[in-house]
Design a protein around this motif. Structure first.
Motif, PDB file in Angstrom:
ATOM      1  N   ARG A  38       0.856  -1.185   0.000  1.00 23.63           N
ATOM      2  CA  ARG A  38       0.000   0.000   0.000  1.00 23.63           C
ATOM      3  C   ARG A  38       0.894   1.239   0.000  1.00 23.63           C
ATOM      4  O   ARG A  38       2.091   1.169   0.271  1.00 23.63           O
ATOM      5  N   VAL A  39       0.292   2.369  -0.315  1.00 24.84           N
ATOM      6  CA  VAL A  39       1.004   3.648  -0.331  1.00 24.84           C
ATOM      7  C   VAL A  39       0.287   4.607   0.610  1.00 24.84           C
ATOM      8  O   VAL A  39      -0.943   4.728   0.557  1.00 24.84           O
ATOM      9  N   LEU A  40       1.034   5.278   1.483  1.00 25.69           N
ATOM     10  CA  LEU A  40       0.471   6.307   2.352  1.00 25.69           C
ATOM     11  C   LEU A  40       0.850   7.678   1.806  1.00 25.69           C
ATOM     12  O   LEU A  40       2.022   7.950   1.527  1.00 25.69           O
ATOM     13  N   LEU A  41      -0.157   8.537   1.652  1.00 24.97           N
ATOM     14  CA  LEU A  41       0.047   9.896   1.167  1.00 24.97           C
ATOM     15  C   LEU A  41      -0.496  10.861   2.206  1.00 24.97           C
ATOM     16  O   LEU A  41      -1.690  10.830   2.533  1.00 24.97           O
ATOM     17  N   ARG A  42       0.370  11.715   2.733  1.00 24.96           N
ATOM     18  CA  ARG A  42      -0.045  12.674   3.757  1.00 24.96           C
ATOM     19  C   ARG A  42      -0.104  14.068   3.157  1.00 24.96           C
ATOM     20  O   ARG A  42       0.782  14.465   2.401  1.00 24.96           O
ATOM     21  N   GLY A  43      -1.142  14.811   3.534  1.00 26.03           N
ATOM     22  CA  GLY A  43      -1.260  16.171   3.030  1.00 26.03           C
ATOM     23  C   GLY A  43      -2.275  16.973   3.810  1.00 26.03           C
ATOM     24  O   GLY A  43      -3.001  16.443   4.661  1.00 26.03           O
ATOM     25  N   ASN A  44      -2.302  18.259   3.526  1.00 26.01           N
ATOM     26  CA  ASN A  44      -3.245  19.170   4.153  1.00 26.01           C
ATOM     27  C   ASN A  44      -4.348  19.542   3.174  1.00 26.01           C
ATOM     28  O   ASN A  44      -4.277  19.229   1.978  1.00 26.01           O
ATOM     29  N   ALA A  45      -5.347  20.239   3.679  1.00 29.33           N
ATOM     30  CA  ALA A  45      -6.422  20.754   2.832  1.00 29.33           C
ATOM     31  C   ALA A  45      -6.992  22.005   3.474  1.00 29.33           C
ATOM     32  O   ALA A  45      -6.989  22.145   4.703  1.00 29.33           O
ATOM     33  N   VAL A  46      -7.458  22.922   2.631  1.00 28.88           N
ATOM     34  CA  VAL A  46      -8.104  24.139   3.129  1.00 28.88           C
ATOM     35  C   VAL A  46      -9.396  24.358   2.351  1.00 28.88           C
ATOM     36  O   VAL A  46      -9.502  24.000   1.173  1.00 28.88           O
ATOM     37  N   THR A  47     -10.372  24.946   3.019  1.00 33.50           N
ATOM     38  CA  THR A  47     -11.674  25.210   2.408  1.00 33.50           C
ATOM     39  C   THR A  47     -11.656  26.564   1.712  1.00 33.50           C
ATOM     40  O   THR A  47     -11.300  27.577   2.316  1.00 33.50           O
ATOM     41  N   TYR A  48     -12.036  26.579   0.450  1.00 32.98           N
ATOM     42  CA  TYR A  48     -12.152  27.827  -0.297  1.00 32.98           C
ATOM     43  C   TYR A  48     -13.565  28.401  -0.181  1.00 32.98           C
ATOM     44  O   TYR A  48     -13.747  29.591   0.079  1.00 32.98           O
ATOM     45  N   SER A  49     -14.582  27.545  -0.371  1.00 36.50           N
ATOM     46  CA  SER A  49     -15.952  28.054  -0.308  1.00 36.50           C
ATOM     47  C   SER A  49     -16.927  26.940   0.040  1.00 36.50           C
ATOM     48  O   SER A  49     -16.639  25.757  -0.153  1.00 36.50           O
ATOM     49  N   VAL A  50     -18.081  27.347   0.546  1.00 33.49           N
ATOM     50  CA  VAL A  50     -19.199  26.442   0.827  1.00 33.49           C
ATOM     51  C   VAL A  50     -20.440  27.071   0.213  1.00 33.49           C
ATOM     52  O   VAL A  50     -20.695  28.266   0.399  1.00 33.49           O
ATOM     53  N   GLY A  51     -21.197  26.265  -0.536  1.00 35.89           N
ATOM     54  CA  GLY A  51     -22.381  26.824  -1.179  1.00 35.89           C
ATOM     55  C   GLY A  51     -23.448  25.780  -1.420  1.00 35.89           C
ATOM     56  O   GLY A  51     -23.406  24.674  -0.864  1.00 35.89           O
ATOM     57  N   GLU A  52     -24.408  26.129  -2.260  1.00 33.35           N
ATOM     58  CA  GLU A  52     -25.526  25.240  -2.572  1.00 33.35           C
ATOM     59  C   GLU A  52     -25.650  25.075  -4.081  1.00 33.35           C
ATOM     60  O   GLU A  52     -25.390  26.003  -4.845  1.00 33.35           O
ATOM     61  N   ILE A  53     -26.055  23.885  -4.460  1.00 30.59           N
ATOM     62  CA  ILE A  53     -26.464  23.620  -5.830  1.00 30.59           C
ATOM     63  C   ILE A  53     -27.970  23.444  -5.819  1.00 30.59           C
ATOM     64  O   ILE A  53     -28.511  22.693  -5.004  1.00 30.59           O
TER      65      ILE A  53
END
Length: 267
Positions: free
Chosen positions: A244-259
């Motif tokens: 298996r491969v482990l990939l570590r990273g971060n994430a940030v929220t740009y926007s939240v909306g509705e469809i």
């Protein structure tokens, strides 16, 4: 019908970095053509849809053209939504997908993706790909993606593939990942997808299912730092687990909306 939509930048800790993905939680699956239309409207490389199912989550990924079998950055983005926006308190998120079970855990402020292992094998480069490249690779391999090995990070940065020529070849779910030893990372890469709306993918988690075992074997290292050298730049902290491969990273929220889906019927 109204759906929540989250726009997340993955494999980065800075807004406008990494790879953007849209994430849409569903109570049940929509027709494929509706999910594809939503993805086209979002106009990003990938949109992830997920449905909670007992203790797991079912996940699917779409580009504006097709449904994918695996997508790393959109999986990371989905884990970020589940953890940060939907109040998930568990220590492990399990996704059921077209590529089997995928797991995301949490470690020192990072998301840890547990992904398939895809060691590339020596291959012959199709003539149309060779003709499209302004710099030729020194080695050629193939797993899901073509893996082209170059002499240096400088060569990776200087690559200018001919998009028009590459549109003549159909690689299915795959693409072309170009890689070399890094100046400040263990290895670097860039990823190109012939025929896709986004020709150069900013950060490609799934390609590292091949890059990590390849460079781990060559460098005799289990833990590796990877940089993807797109304009948005991506950073991945990788581990070779042999199967298996482990990939570590971060994430940030740009926007939240509705469809808002009007006059769209479910199956």
């Amino acid at each position: 019908m109204k759906l929540q939509k989250y726009h997340i930048d993955a494999f980065t800790n800075k807004l406008f970095g990494g790879n953007p993905a849209c994430v849409i939680p569903l109570e049940e699956w929509l027709p494929n053509e509706i999910m594809l239309s939503i993805t086209k409207e979002n106009n990003l490389a990938e949109t992830a849809f997920f449905v909670a199912h007992e203790n797991d989550f079912q996940i699917r990924w779409f580009t504006p053209e097709v449904e994918m079998d695996l997508c790393g950055h959109a999986t990371l983005a989905t884990a970020h939504v589940i953890k940060k926006h939907l109040g998930y308190t568990g220590e492990l998120i399990r996704f059921q997908s077209a590529s089997g079970e995928l797991q995301v855990s949490f470690e020192a402020g990072k998301y840890v993706l547990n992904f398939p292992f895809r060691m590339p094998k020596v291959a012959i480069l199709p003539e149309i790909i060779k003709e499209s490249l302004n710099i030729q690779p020194k080695e050629v391999y193939l797993a899901r993606d073509y893996v082209l090995v170059y002499n240096s990070e400088a060569e990776i940065k200087a690559l200018r593939p001919d998009k028009n020529k590459l549109e003549q070849i159909d690689l299915g779910h795959g693409g072309i990942v170009c890689t070399a030893l890094g100046d400040e990372a263990d290895f670097v890469s860039r990823f190109f997808t012939p025929g896709a709306s986004i020709f150069e993918d900013p950060v490609t988690g799934s390609a590292h299912c091949s890059l990590v075992p390849f460079w781990s074997n060559r460098l005799k290292k289990k833990d590796l730092l990877a940089h993807q050298l797109s304009d948005r730049h991506g950073v991945l902290f990788c581990t070779n687990k042999k199967d298996r491969v482990l990939l570590r990273g971060n994430a940030v929220t740009y926007s939240v909306g509705e469809i808002i889906l009007q006059q769209c019927e479910r199956d």
